[in-house]
Design a protein around this motif. Structure first.
Motif, PDB file in Angstrom:
ATOM      1  N   ILE A  67       0.708  -1.074   0.140  1.00 55.90           N
ATOM      2  CA  ILE A  67      -0.275   0.137  -0.008  1.00 55.90           C
ATOM      3  C   ILE A  67       0.872   1.040  -0.053  1.00 55.90           C
ATOM      4  CG2 ILE A  67      -1.756   1.296   1.492  1.00 55.90           C
ATOM      5  CD1 ILE A  67      -3.191  -1.361   1.634  1.00 55.90           C
TER       6      ILE A  67
ATOM      7  N   PRO B 281       3.445   7.868  -8.285  1.00 53.36           N
ATOM      8  CA  PRO B 281       3.717   6.831  -6.583  1.00 53.36           C
ATOM      9  C   PRO B 281       2.750   5.377  -6.915  1.00 53.36           C
ATOM     10  CG  PRO B 281       1.891   8.605  -6.180  1.00 53.36           C
ATOM     11  CD  PRO B 281       1.838   8.364  -8.049  1.00 53.36           C
ATOM     12  N   SER B 282       4.215   5.067  -5.994  1.00 49.18           N
ATOM     13  CA  SER B 282       3.815   3.049  -6.570  1.00 49.18           C
ATOM     14  C   SER B 282       2.275   2.969  -5.494  1.00 49.18           C
ATOM     15  CB  SER B 282       5.673   2.632  -5.221  1.00 49.18           C
ATOM     16  OG  SER B 282       6.245   3.097  -6.567  1.00 49.18           O
ATOM     17  N   PHE B 283       2.316   1.616  -6.338  1.00 54.89           N
ATOM     18  CA  PHE B 283       0.732   1.348  -5.436  1.00 54.89           C
ATOM     19  C   PHE B 283      -0.151   2.504  -5.782  1.00 54.89           C
ATOM     20  CE2 PHE B 283       4.589  -0.321  -3.030  1.00 54.89           C
ATOM     21  CZ  PHE B 283       4.240  -2.265  -3.506  1.00 54.89           C
ATOM     22  N   CYS B 284      -0.123   3.644  -6.509  1.00 52.92           N
ATOM     23  CA  CYS B 284      -1.484   4.542  -6.980  1.00 52.92           C
ATOM     24  C   CYS B 284      -2.110   3.885  -7.897  1.00 52.92           C
ATOM     25  CB  CYS B 284      -0.709   5.974  -7.204  1.00 52.92           C
ATOM     26  SG  CYS B 284      -2.072   7.047  -7.263  1.00 52.92           S
TER      27      CYS B 284
ATOM     28  N   LYS C 181       8.253   5.542 -10.626  1.00 52.48           N
ATOM     29  CA  LYS C 181       7.324   5.352 -10.249  1.00 52.48           C
ATOM     30  C   LYS C 181       7.866   5.619  -8.965  1.00 52.48           C
ATOM     31  CE  LYS C 181       5.684   1.062  -9.654  1.00 52.48           C
ATOM     32  NZ  LYS C 181       5.911  -0.498  -9.531  1.00 52.48           N
TER      33      LYS C 181
END
Lengths: 431, 386
Positions: B77, B332-335, B360
């Motif tokens: 997350i 962003p990562s996991f966006c 990312k």
């Protein structure tokens, strides 16, 4: 339990009936060129099957296709195919399995190509990803799309404004789109009849779920529950077939209770119920049987789960209401599990642990599914605090086999079962 | 004030995770209240009309060590909710009277529920917006949602919010939007005179300052930047897309520019530019805000695009308007929203031969060398072959 090594999975007759129903549905879906029937693609939460059927349309559910591909070990390659096409490794693997499947001929489980949908019925209920998923599908198929935006229960209540908004969209967006694509005029009495069937099936379904309050539980409400939710969450809610299925299932479970039997497992009846668990989160599909076995071989039975509520929270009293046909569809969509706020979800879990006399809460946290997963660690803490029962946390994914680590999951489960034993010993010593 | 002085002030606001200026604003009058909000859009006009300070919460950045927040989230997350929890648990937000969690993704949505459980004495609202843009359907729903927000703030503040106050607030924010657009236009015209880090910090100051003070700062910056001589670099012109929620570290913004890319438009702090036109101060103010949201608002992955042909058009029009030569998709990562939408936007850019790259980040990304190399290669490829 039958401990002999078996290649043949043991199934109850309801499971076999369900298998036939699903196979027939796939045959219908892949035969539309001959029958001329139109296809609506939609999602499990917020599934409007009763309405879709009013237009002689078939209901195709991309999530279910991804699950099917996961269980048949085909999804891994599909996910990687989508990633090669530019989809991020970080996003939902249902979406990527769906996109990857298209690039590989989009074959249904019967081996025939799945026709393109005539309508994308985007019921945006409890999951943000749905919205972009259907934009991606529209990008691929270029077909008609109808959007039903279902507001989230942020304050834990459904306000009149939220309900009115959904009703208005159903009347002014969804029904006209279905009429336009199908060429069939909407008949509210037909909808009422379908809803009547839904309510009948829902009564029996809830009875089955609540049978897990017995000791031993005659059902597994998570792994077995996946079979039990099949018809009511997919293309059968509102049909005579679904009513018959749940009547048959109920009889089967009644018989199990009479005989004092535990739940059916792929290796036969579970004999010794040692742990009663409540599970939060969807299952892993790529290693479903292996995952299930980790439970039943240690005598762990799931007595209640939240995954079996994503397509409707019937055990809290909701029934489709033929007297208020459009409003009831709105209420249904608004009330699905992942459309409920965290407090409501914690309350449900707390009640399940208490009402089903469970030993604790296990969370299967799914990498792909932020709708379920974000906040689960706090939920676990809350439920532990309120019930005094231990919680545990495992991590897997829906249909990406790269995220299922059998050794890690098994280790954690075994530690959890030991924790429950220690807790019991502590209680016995104190008494 | 010179741009250096303005930037220094904005930087000190940016660095201050204790929100000292917002605390000082609140302490000046015991009746004052502060309402925190997360990306991507809330109608700040209503908070302002209630006499309260809207305070943008954009995570903890790269200077805050997240210790408690990590205990609440799985590794897959994104970082903004964990650093926001950290801000809450370390009492850096203990002066905030309420928090708004806009409809942006499932993580921020669920964070609203976590906040309710963790800070039960705080006013918490998940702020839903319509994904149906018909006045008679989504519009009616949204006006009622605005009314509920207004009524919640009235209850919190203990006094009514009048239409006259709403109109005044709309006017102040109209001015804010005008000035912000002027800064963006100025940078698009003369990017060498408005380095992206400066523009970023200036916009970021608007998250914590009262809007009137931010308007002064924007005016001062425009005046100072116009007369300041700066070296013109042989950079290409790019648009940043995908950074509308969790913010990149300053070094990342700086690295992109140092690698040879002038950022001529971006979607950082989209709330500043969400409403694309002036909001009318005539008639029912809530209806006017709803009208602006439905028909004159920016595009972002947090919104449903109701017509296939419109997907990516907002980005494409930004590219054309600013004369950009390429797009950097940086999410962003996991966006989920940004990463799910990216393939569709990339296809639209391909259709129009707009070069693009993607990478990312996280708000605490520390290693900039790979990003500098990627952005540098992208800039070179544009200069050499586009």
């Amino acid at each position: 339990m039958n401990t002999n090594s078996q290649t043949e999975v043991i199934k109850d007759s309801s499971m076999l009936l369900q298998k036939t129903m699903i196979a027939e549905n796939y045959d219908e879906l892949t035969n539309t060129e001959e029958t001329g029937k139109k296809i609506s693609a939609t999602f499990v939460p917020g599934n409007l099957n009763e309405l879709v059927m009013c237009f002689d349309m078939l209901n195709n559910l991309p999530e279910i296709n991804a699950i099917n591909n996961g269980m048949r070990k085909k999804s891994g390659a599909m996910v990687m195919q989508a990633e090669k096409q530019g989809h991020s490794e970080d996003v939902c693997t249902y979406v990527k399995a769906d996109i990857g499947s298209m690039s590989r001929g989009n074959l249904a489980p019967n081996g025939k190509p799945m026709p393109s949908p005539d309508l994308l019925l985007l019921s945006y209920t409890g999951c943000f990803t749905f919205m972009k998923w259907f934009e991606l599908l529209r990008h691929e198929y270029g077909c008609e799309t109808a959007m039903l935006h279902v507001p989230y229960e942020g304050d834990g209540v459904v306000t009149q404004n939220m309900r009115d908004y959904v009703v208005k969209q159903l009347k002014e967006v969804v029904i006209p789109a279905l009429e336009k694509v199908s060429g069939v005029k909407f008949d509210i009495d037909r909808l009422r009849e379908n809803l009547r069937n839904s309510a009948r099936a829902e009564d029996d379904f809830v009875w089955v779920l609540e049978s897990a309050k017995n000791k031993p539980s005659p059902i597994d409400a998570y792994f077995g529950g996946v079979y039990y939710i099949g018809p009511i969450f997919t293309a059968f809610r509102g049909t005579d077939k679904a009513v018959e299925y749940y009547q048959l299932l109920r009889k089967e479970i009644e018989q199990r209770i009479t005989e004092g039997k535990g739940p059916i497992t792929p290796e036969g009846d579970m004999q010794d119920e040692r742990y009663r668990l409540v599970v939060e989160g969807p299952p892993n599909w790529t290693n479903f049987r292996e995952f299930w076995k980790m439970f039943y071989e240690d005598g762990a039975v799931v007595v209640a789960s939240t995954y079996t509520k994503v397509g409707g929270v019937y055990d809290l009293g909701f029934r489709h209401d033929p007297d208020n046909p459009i409003e009831t569809l709105a209420d249904y969509c608004l009330g699905c599990y992942t459309n409920r706020n965290l407090s409501q979800r914690v309350d449900m879990l707390e009640n399940y642990v208490n009402d089903y006399q469970a030993d604790g809460l296990l969370i299967n946290s799914i990498k792909s599914c932020n709708s379920f997963s974000a906040g689960q660690l706090l939920m676990m803490q809350e439920v532990e605090k309120r019930t005094g029962k231990p919680g545990a946390f495992i991590e897997t994914d829906l249909v990406d086999p790269r995220y299922f680590s059998a050794a890690n999951v098994k280790n954690r489960l075994e530690s959890y079962f030991q924790m429950i034993e220690q807790k019991r010993q502590g209680i016995r010593s104190a008494a | 004030m010179s741009t250096a002085e303005i930037t220094a002030r904005c930087k000190s606001l940016y660095d201050d995770l204790d929100f000292t200026s917002a605390r000082a604003w609140k302490n000046a009058d015991p009746e004052r209240k502060v309402i925190g909000y997360m990306p991507v859009y809330v109608p700040r006009e209503i908070i302002h009309a209630a006499g309260m300070l809207p305070l943008g919460i954009l995570g903890g950045g790269d200077q805050m060590e997240v210790i408690h927040g990590d205990a609440y989230y799985q590794s897959y997350i994104c970082r903004i909710p964990r650093s926001t929890i950290e801000l809450g648990l370390t009492k850096k937000l203990d002066f905030v009277d309420g928090m708004l969690f806009p409809s942006i993704c499932d993580v921020i949505r669920n964070l609203s529920g976590m906040w309710q459980l963790m800070f039960p004495d705080s006013y918490v609202r998940y702020f839903d917006v319509p994904q149906n843009y018909d006045d008679n359907i989504g519009g009616k729903y949204y006006i009622e949602e605005l009314r509920e927000l207004l009524s919640g703030l009235e209850k919190l503040g203990g006094k009514p919010i009048t239409d006259a106050a709403l109109r005044e607030s709309i006017a102040v924010y109209n001015e804010n939007r005008r000035l912000i657009n002027a800064v963006y236009d100025f940078r698009a015209e003369q990017p060498s005179k408005a380095p992206s880090v400066e523009v970023y910090l200036l916009m970021r100051a608007g998250m914590v300052l009262p809007v009137e003070e931010h308007n002064e700062l924007l005016n001062d910056y425009l005046a100072a930047a116009a007369v300041e001589e700066r070296p013109v670099r042989d950079n290409c012109r790019i648009v940043i897309n995908g950074a509308f929620c969790e913010q990149p570290p300053l070094n990342l913004i700086r690295s992109i520019e140092m690698a040879g890319c002038y950022i001529v438009d971006d979607d950082y702090m989209l709330i500043n530019r969400w409403l694309l036109d002036e909001v009318s101060v005539e008639g029912d103010p809530l209806a006017r805000l709803a009208d602006a949201f439905l028909h004159f608002s920016a595009d972002s992955a947090a919104k449903y695009c109701d017509r296939a042909q419109d997907v990516g058009q907002y980005l494409l029009s930004t590219v054309k308007k600013t004369g950009a030569e390429g797009v950097i998709f940086t999410a962003p990562s996991f966006c989920d929203p940004a990463l799910l939408e990216r393939p569709m936007l990339a296809d639209r850019m391909d259709e129009h031969n707009v070069p693009h790259i993607s990478f990312k980040y996280a708000e605490n990304s520390g290693q900039m060398q790979p990003i500098r190399e990627q952005a540098g290669t992208f800039a070179d490829s544009i200069k050499l072959w586009s």
